[in-house]
Design an enzyme around this catalytic site. Structure first.
Site, PDB file in Angstrom:
ATOM      1  N   SER A   1       1.101  -1.184  -0.047  1.00  0.00           N
ATOM      2  CA  SER A   1       0.108   0.036  -0.030  1.00  0.00           C
ATOM      3  C   SER A   1       0.995   1.357  -0.020  1.00  0.00           C
ATOM      4  O   SER A   1       1.859   1.435   0.630  1.00  0.00           O
ATOM      5  CB  SER A   1      -0.843  -0.130   1.242  1.00  0.00           C
ATOM      6  N   GLU A   2       0.852   2.234  -1.062  1.00  0.00           N
ATOM      7  CA  GLU A   2       1.810   3.213  -1.289  1.00  0.00           C
ATOM      8  C   GLU A   2       1.904   4.129  -0.247  1.00  0.00           C
ATOM      9  O   GLU A   2       2.813   5.154  -0.225  1.00  0.00           O
ATOM     10  CB  GLU A   2       1.718   3.897  -2.445  1.00  0.00           C
ATOM     11  N   ASN A   3       0.953   4.182   0.814  1.00  0.00           N
ATOM     12  CA  ASN A   3       0.932   5.083   1.813  1.00  0.00           C
ATOM     13  C   ASN A   3       2.079   4.677   2.941  1.00  0.00           C
ATOM     14  O   ASN A   3       2.358   5.256   3.986  1.00  0.00           O
ATOM     15  CB  ASN A   3      -0.239   5.309   2.617  1.00  0.00           C
TER      16      ASN A   3
END
Lengths: 218, 233, 218, 233
Positions: free
Chosen positions: A45-47
């Protein structure tokens, strides 16, 4: 014809053992539900999370633990947390094996448009431009036609681009397509009950196929 | 060790001026500096340029500063569901610069690492590339993107010590470490402030050298933007 | 005339409360022993440590805890550890307030040479080139003349450079000098018992001074 | 989670070939991959280009690989006290490229962050700048330095889990995390290998995605290069 889960299920078969996968918002999120048994993958998840788990049980939500869609989620054994720069660093360095995302339009050379409609309020590209510019393998999950009934598989995108020459495969309710290196959508599999003609009629871009196109396995 | 503690959010932000550029940590409503945002609103500092991945929601986060018309310009990757934001944008009261999320993060990091500019492929062939220098390395095109220059960075951490060392919790880390590095002056608010020596040096996410002021915040609401759960069988 | 400890002691007075300081190998290392009471500083070691403490007590050495000189050291309360890229990131970003290092030669415009003697085995520049290229304040600690009796304060360096226009001050056994923005070594303080003439004779570069040059306080 | 465990150093290095480029973590003798170095010597792989901050000492670390003439070229910032190294260098048997330490670290990081090149002021105006592109940003000159391209990165961590996540101990961290990011294939040897789930996700220094192979090393000598102590009164 495939429903959203059907599209997700077909895409899930493209995932190989040991893959790190980034799932976009919408249909791509559903792919996590259909990863075959015996296939070990880690969702990025790119966060800032590797090893994303399922939604928490009611009452166990943690405001500090969300995914890129801002949904409350969980971690799995072996997860790791990192900052946003490192997250996109690993994306740019192609450590993520597969990116699955939605689109408004895909062109026959693999261009993708999925962030902006002129004249409408623009919410932003989020991480999509980084993902499509860097991923070594991109699969698009989308409806074959838009709400006006127009094909979303086009000779060239009409909407502002998110990235160029990047999409490798597309799964719609009608079938599985590969973007041909020389341009064109190569029909690899028809969705159950869908005819070649139905696909031809719904595809504005150049359609390529072998003489026999198998129907997708259930 | 050098002591970075200030007494409150009000003290921490006391020299932020109208028209300055601020970085604000957080992703969505996760890991945002709630106390400093409240203090900025209380003080009524105006004409701010805010570098932040998102712009909050109507009644929380940076959305609260939009309501009070304190923001002149947002530099973000996604401005989400925010009716007041949309109204100000369409009426021309608010300027918005949309930037790919990885570019946003890396332009912060570049600043913290003393790199004047970085190369990224994000946005090549799109309108984001307009007017930017494109350079090919090993057959692939990259955009030259400049390091950010922010007067203040305001971040939120879980634990911090009096020397300014910070530890983040879970995905509330997000943009906070790279912004903490990048501010000319960096303000950190933490849920728990401890004495220097109580944190393991190996587990520090942001070394104290980057942090100029630190205080223990209060009344963290930590609102959830998109509550998703499984039901137990 | 100052001995090595005298040089270190004089440099220590240049350190202000709240400074982050990087100390090179040799005389600079001694500076840590003379930081005045009430002055809080943190020493940065470029192999990845902030808040370097003294040498460990005998028997408490830890092979995993060393400084940039590969000496066993300790941490202090408030220390932090980081990787080499972050360490030089904070150096390049000028988060380190003061760098103190040795030199073979300094020129009157602030160039420094301290890593290579042509014809001799070259061991490498280590972190010196990064430090001098980025530090906002650099003080050189060195002997005024080399073993051949030649001045090390020169109109221009003769040895390969480590960095250009970067040195701010120099402390030698003879005095404290500031590199003048327009070029030249400005004598700020004479070492105890040292005459202006002694300094003139030992300085090949342009020497600048006010009519009165005070003697260094003990 | 994806399992990265291999049985031994021999298994981990089995496909390293003559003539390849390796990154080796460590600073001095601190945090070096002792087990993999021993395995490389045992296998006798030759003509290696080694990117490592230092070159060990005569009888430890990379110095052992120099003795067996396995190294064609060293890319380092400081090659220290090593008589065999000096002999080979002067006789022309060994090629050496000296690079500023920060440039070395950042060229590794650039590779791990998918950045083809970075700008650094280190070396401007010196012989290091010869033949390199110089660019001025905001009145200051920078050199353009390229990301490293290494076939393998070999790193040493304190703890690791089966998913490849790594935690380093104290200043034995040094170059290990940035090299771990940068290898086409990354091998990690650890003092303690634990099951996935035993490490706190917030405390991972190197996420498992960067690590392709991991094993628990044995007989760590952890030699001290420069023992300095205080005497108790």
């Amino acid at each position: 014809m495939l429903d959203k889960d059907g599209i997700a299920k077909r895409i899930a078969k493209e995932i190989k053992d040991g893959y790190y996968v980034n799932l976009g918002i919408g249909i791509p999120t559903l792919v996590a539900n259909y990863i075959p048994n015996g296939i070990n993958v880690a969702l990025q998840s790119e966060n800032g999370l590797l090893g994303m788990g399922p939604f928490p049980f009611e009452g166990e939500e943690n405001a500090d633990l969300i995914n890129a869609g801002k949904q409350t989620i969980t971690t799995l054994p072996g997860s790791s947390i990192f900052d946003s720069a490192e997250s996109f660093g690993m994306i740019r360095a192609q450590k993520v094996d597969l990116t699955i995302l939605g689109a408004m339009e895909v062109s026959e050379n693999g261009d993708i448009a999925n962030w902006k409609i002129p004249g409408k309020m623009v919410k932003g590209m989020g991480g999509a431009m980084d993902l499509v510019a860097s991923a070594k393998n991109i699969i698009v999950a989308m409806q074959h036609v838009n709400q006006a009934g127009e094909s979303k598989l086009l000779p060239a995108c009409t909407l502002p681009l998110t990235g160029v020459r990047c999409v490798k495969k597309i799964v719609t309710e009608l079938g599985l397509f590969e973007v041909h290196p020389l341009g064109g959508f190569k029909l690899l599999e028809r969705a159950p009950g869908i005819s070649i003609n139905q696909i031809k009629n719904a595809t504005a871009g150049k359609l390529i196929m072998d003489t026999e196109v198998p129907e997708m396995e259930a | 060790m050098i002591n970075k503690v200030v007494v409150s959010a009000d003290a921490a932000i006391q020299d932020i001026q109208d028209g300055m550029t601020l970085m604000l940590g957080g992703f969505g409503l996760c890991g945002i500096p709630e106390n400093c945002i409240a203090a900025l609103i209380k003080k009524g500092i105006k004409q701010l340029t805010c570098i932040s991945n998102n712009a909050g929601v109507d009644d929380f986060g940076i959305g609260l500063m939009l309501k009070t018309r304190q923001v002149k310009k947002m530099i973000s990757s996604y401005v989400g569901e925010n009716a007041e934001f949309e109204r100000q944008l369409l009426s021309g009261e608010l300027e918005v610069e949309l930037i790919p999320q990885g570019t946003l993060a890396t332009r912060c990091m570049a600043s913290g690492y003393g790199m004047p500019a970085i190369f990224t492929p994000a946005g090549v062939g799109t309108e984001i590339a307009e007017g930017k220098e494109i350079r090919n390395f090993h057959g692939k095109d990259y955009l030259l993107e400049m390091a950010f220059d922010a007067d203040f960075a305001i971040v939120k951490a879980w634990k911090g010590d009096t020397a300014g060392n910070l530890i983040y919790h879970s995905t509330a880390r997000n943009f906070n470490p790279v912004m903490a590095m990048a501010g000319k002056i960096t303000i950190a608010e933490v849920e728990q402030l401890v004495e220097a020596g109580e944190l393991d040096p190996d587990q520090i996410h942001t070394p104290g050298i980057y942090v100029h002021r630190i205080f223990q915040g209060e009344h963290y609401e930590k609102r959830i933007e998109n509550r998703t759960v499984r039901t137990r069988n």
